[in-house]
Design a protein around this motif. Structure first.
Motif, short mmCIF file in Angstrom:
data_model
loop_
_atom_site.label_atom_id
_atom_site.label_comp_id
_atom_site.label_asym_id
_atom_site.label_seq_id
_atom_site.Cartn_x
_atom_site.Cartn_y
_atom_site.Cartn_z
N VAL A 16 25.49 38.15 11.26
CA VAL A 16 25.34 36.71 11.36
C VAL A 16 23.95 36.46 11.94
O VAL A 16 23.63 36.91 13.03
N VAL A 17 23.11 35.78 11.17
CA VAL A 17 21.71 35.57 11.53
C VAL A 17 21.47 34.10 11.82
O VAL A 17 21.88 33.23 11.04
N VAL A 18 20.81 33.83 12.92
CA VAL A 18 20.35 32.48 13.24
C VAL A 18 18.85 32.49 13.05
O VAL A 18 18.14 33.29 13.66
N SER A 19 18.36 31.64 12.16
CA SER A 19 16.92 31.59 11.88
C SER A 19 16.42 30.16 11.99
O SER A 19 17.17 29.20 11.86
N ILE A 60 27.37 27.40 14.71
CA ILE A 60 27.10 26.13 14.04
C ILE A 60 27.26 24.95 15.00
O ILE A 60 26.63 23.92 14.84
N ALA A 61 28.07 25.14 16.04
CA ALA A 61 28.29 24.06 17.01
C ALA A 61 27.10 23.86 17.94
O ALA A 61 27.06 22.87 18.67
N GLU A 62 26.11 24.76 17.91
CA GLU A 62 24.94 24.60 18.78
C GLU A 62 24.09 23.42 18.33
O GLU A 62 24.07 23.04 17.16
N THR A 63 23.32 22.87 19.25
CA THR A 63 22.56 21.66 18.95
C THR A 63 21.42 21.91 17.97
O THR A 63 21.10 21.04 17.17
N GLY A 64 20.79 23.09 18.00
CA GLY A 64 19.69 23.36 17.07
C GLY A 64 20.15 23.36 15.63
O GLY A 64 19.45 22.87 14.74
#
Length: 79
Positions: A16-19, A60-64
């Motif tokens: 799972v990648v956050v970019s 996905i629930a994070e603000t960014g």
């Protein structure tokens, strides 16, 4: 074991990648991930798709991500 049972229970590694979302190419080329990949801010590994989806749902629930600055991707890396 029959082949269709092995397919349903196929195990593998999931990432799972956050970019960070980058702007479109000003020359009209869109977003070419091969030439200019997005900068990764976090990576998480999981052993199943369900676990990877659970991690992605929490990220996905994070603000960014909610504000459109970050993107969450679930990638299968193989067995």
């Amino acid at each position: 074991m029959f082949w269709w049972r092995r397919r349903k229970a196929a195990a593998g590694k999931w990432i799972v990648v956050v970019s960070t979302v980058r702007p479109l190419d000003p020359n009209g080329g869109g977003r070419d991930e091969l030439r200019w990949p997005e900068q990764r801010s976090a990576e998480h590994t999981a052993d199943s798709r369900d676990a990877a989806d659970d991690i992605a749902g929490r990220l996905i629930a994070e603000t960014g991500v909610q504000q459109g600055r970050d993107r969450v991707k679930v990638l299968f890396t193989g067995h």
